[in-house]
Write a protein that holds these residues in place. Structure first.
Motif, PDB file in Angstrom:
ATOM      1  N   GLY A 165      20.612 -29.860 -28.642  1.00 42.76           N
ATOM      2  CA  GLY A 165      19.599 -30.864 -28.955  1.00 42.76           C
ATOM      3  C   GLY A 165      18.431 -30.718 -28.011  1.00 42.76           C
ATOM      4  N   GLY A 166      17.410 -31.500 -28.241  1.00 44.09           N
ATOM      5  CA  GLY A 166      16.248 -31.474 -27.366  1.00 44.09           C
ATOM      6  C   GLY A 166      15.005 -31.896 -28.101  1.00 44.09           C
ATOM      7  N   GLU A 167      13.878 -31.703 -27.443  1.00 42.61           N
ATOM      8  CA  GLU A 167      12.603 -32.085 -28.027  1.00 42.61           C
ATOM      9  C   GLU A 167      11.996 -30.919 -28.792  1.00 42.61           C
ATOM     10  OE1 GLU A 167       8.721 -34.513 -26.584  1.00 42.61           O
ATOM     11  OE2 GLU A 167       9.248 -32.773 -25.352  1.00 42.61           O
ATOM     12  N   VAL A 168      11.557 -31.212 -29.997  1.00 42.84           N
ATOM     13  CA  VAL A 168      10.844 -30.225 -30.805  1.00 42.84           C
ATOM     14  C   VAL A 168       9.398 -30.700 -30.890  1.00 42.84           C
ATOM     15  CG1 VAL A 168      10.628 -29.109 -33.056  1.00 42.84           C
ATOM     16  CG2 VAL A 168      12.895 -29.707 -32.178  1.00 42.84           C
ATOM     17  N   LYS A 169       8.495 -29.868 -30.400  1.00 42.73           N
ATOM     18  CA  LYS A 169       7.068 -30.187 -30.483  1.00 42.73           C
ATOM     19  C   LYS A 169       6.493 -29.475 -31.700  1.00 42.73           C
ATOM     20  CE  LYS A 169       6.606 -30.903 -25.558  1.00 42.73           C
ATOM     21  NZ  LYS A 169       5.985 -30.496 -24.309  1.00 42.73           N
TER      22      LYS A 169
END
Length: 191
Positions: free
Chosen positions: A121-125
């Protein structure tokens, strides 16, 4: 599932997805790529041949594909006369291959961004230029799920009250989540 987009300014957006959310979204987009397929006649490496390629003249039999690639002429659900059928077939023949290619590109844009998370998971810009692709890819998923679930405007409110034992519940949850993602992406793009 709570992953929703937030504005990062200038029409761009970001979304934080946990590992399960990223996996589900990626899986749905890969299934979309399989559903859309390369189209009749496949892909050509020759750009000139691709430019003059003709697509199908008949609407897809699969209801989900028919929803993604509707006839351009005639009323939905109405019996079309011969002239309307001919116009729809002619329009489809010259536009469907391009539309399929665009839908594949949109889905691939999402898959590639999610692949950038490395399976976690994580941040998608999402850059402003890519936000419309994401919006279209999410819309295609939602249209497909809605068609598979046979959702109508009248039923949509009832989707929130399905019992956990209903076999449709996981797809309904994905359908509603995708709707929230779409809405939040639009707000992020315009906010």
């Amino acid at each position: 599932m709570a992953g929703l987009f937030e504005s990062t300014g200038g029409g761009s957006a970001a979304i934080v997805l946990d590992e399960l959310e990223a996996s589900i979204l990626r899986s749905l987009e890969v299934q979309m790529l399989e559903l859309i397929g390369p189209g009749p006649g496949g892909e050509s490496d020759d750009p000139l041949a691709a430019l003059f390629a003709e697509g199908p003249s008949e609407a897809p039999e699969d209801p989900a594909l028919a929803r993604l690639f509707p006839d351009a002429y005639g009323e939905p659900g109405a019996v079309a006369d011969d002239e309307t059928k001919a116009s729809a077939a002619e329009f489809r023949r010259y536009t469907e291959l391009d539309l399929r290619a665009r839908k594949r590109d949109d889905a691939l844009s999402v898959v590639r961004a999610l692949d950038g998370l490395g399976g976690a998971g994580g941040e998608v810009k999402v850059a402003a230029a890519d936000c419309p692709r994401w919006l279209c890819a999410l819309n295609d998923l939602r249209l497909t799920l809605g068609t598979r679930l046979e959702v109508t405007e009248e039923d949509e409110e009832g989707l929130y009250q399905l019992p956990d034992s209903d076999q449709r519940k996981p797809l309904v949850m994905a359908y509603l989540w995708l709707g929230g993602m779409q809405e939040s992406l639009i707000e992020a793009m315009t906010g």
